[in-house]
Design a protein around this motif. Structure first.
Motif, PDB file in Angstrom:
ATOM      1  N   ALA A   1       0.812  -1.217   0.000  1.00  0.00           N
ATOM      2  CA  ALA A   1       0.000   0.000   0.000  1.00  0.00           C
ATOM      3  C   ALA A   1       0.850   1.273   0.000  1.00  0.00           C
ATOM      4  O   ALA A   1       0.430   2.299  -0.530  1.00  0.00           O
ATOM      5  CB  ALA A   1      -0.934   0.012   1.210  1.00  0.00           C
ATOM      6  N   GLY A   2       2.014   1.194   0.647  1.00  0.00           N
ATOM      7  CA  GLY A   2       2.869   2.371   0.735  1.00  0.00           C
ATOM      8  C   GLY A   2       2.685   3.175   2.007  1.00  0.00           C
ATOM      9  O   GLY A   2       3.343   4.193   2.204  1.00  0.00           O
ATOM     10  N   TRP A   3       1.778   2.749   2.886  1.00  0.00           N
ATOM     11  CA  TRP A   3       1.526   3.472   4.131  1.00  0.00           C
ATOM     12  C   TRP A   3       1.073   2.499   5.213  1.00  0.00           C
ATOM     13  O   TRP A   3       0.683   1.373   4.942  1.00  0.00           O
ATOM     14  CB  TRP A   3       0.479   4.567   3.924  1.00  0.00           C
ATOM     15  N   PHE A   4       1.115   2.991   6.452  1.00  0.00           N
ATOM     16  CA  PHE A   4       0.597   2.217   7.565  1.00  0.00           C
ATOM     17  C   PHE A   4      -0.920   2.116   7.427  1.00  0.00           C
ATOM     18  O   PHE A   4      -1.547   2.978   6.805  1.00  0.00           O
ATOM     19  CB  PHE A   4       0.948   2.882   8.906  1.00  0.00           C
ATOM     20  N   PRO A   5      -1.514   1.095   8.012  1.00  0.00           N
ATOM     21  CA  PRO A   5      -2.972   0.956   7.877  1.00  0.00           C
ATOM     22  C   PRO A   5      -3.711   2.106   8.550  1.00  0.00           C
ATOM     23  O   PRO A   5      -3.349   2.517   9.646  1.00  0.00           O
ATOM     24  CB  PRO A   5      -3.267  -0.372   8.590  1.00  0.00           C
ATOM     25  N   GLU A   6      -4.705   2.623   7.864  1.00  0.00           N
ATOM     26  CA  GLU A   6      -5.618   3.604   8.454  1.00  0.00           C
ATOM     27  C   GLU A   6      -6.599   2.827   9.322  1.00  0.00           C
ATOM     28  O   GLU A   6      -7.205   1.856   8.850  1.00  0.00           O
ATOM     29  CB  GLU A   6      -6.370   4.361   7.358  1.00  0.00           C
ATOM     30  N   TRP A   7      -6.767   3.230  10.571  1.00  0.00           N
ATOM     31  CA  TRP A   7      -7.566   2.449  11.506  1.00  0.00           C
ATOM     32  C   TRP A   7      -8.992   2.224  11.013  1.00  0.00           C
ATOM     33  O   TRP A   7      -9.504   1.103  11.053  1.00  0.00           O
ATOM     34  CB  TRP A   7      -7.571   3.084  12.891  1.00  0.00           C
ATOM     35  N   ASP A   8      -9.659   3.238  10.552  1.00  0.00           N
ATOM     36  CA  ASP A   8     -11.053   3.078  10.116  1.00  0.00           C
ATOM     37  C   ASP A   8     -11.183   2.104   8.964  1.00  0.00           C
ATOM     38  O   ASP A   8     -12.096   1.277   8.915  1.00  0.00           O
ATOM     39  CB  ASP A   8     -11.676   4.425   9.740  1.00  0.00           C
TER      40      ASP A   8
END
Length: 80
Positions: free
Chosen positions: A66-73
């Motif tokens: 994804a290129g980023w940390f997981p978004e919580w929502d």
């Protein structure tokens, strides 16, 4: 999910990269949101920038892909 469902969660993170805070934060959020449904929660130190979240053996988020940390929502919606 159906009543009584118990999920197995595995988070693999890059300890060399200093992702410890992110894995602790995510673990807390998972326990608050899904404590009654988590059967097993495993945190695995890794390397090479990894931050993967698996539920029941299925990859639900990969920082590498994804290129980023997981978004919580978004992660909560995928799990819940």
């Amino acid at each position: 999910m159906y009543p009584g469902y118990h999920m197995k969660v595995k988070i693999t993170y890059c300890w060399e990269c200093g992702y410890g805070d992110q894995v602790v934060d995510l673990t807390k959020k998972l326990l608050v949101a899904f404590e009654d449904r988590i059967e097993d929660l495993v945190i695995v130190p890794g390397a090479d920038g990894i931050f993967d979240v698996e539920v029941d053996g299925k990859l639900v988020h990969s920082k590498h892909k994804a290129g980023w940390f997981p978004e919580w929502d978004q992660l909560k919606a995928k799990i819940g």
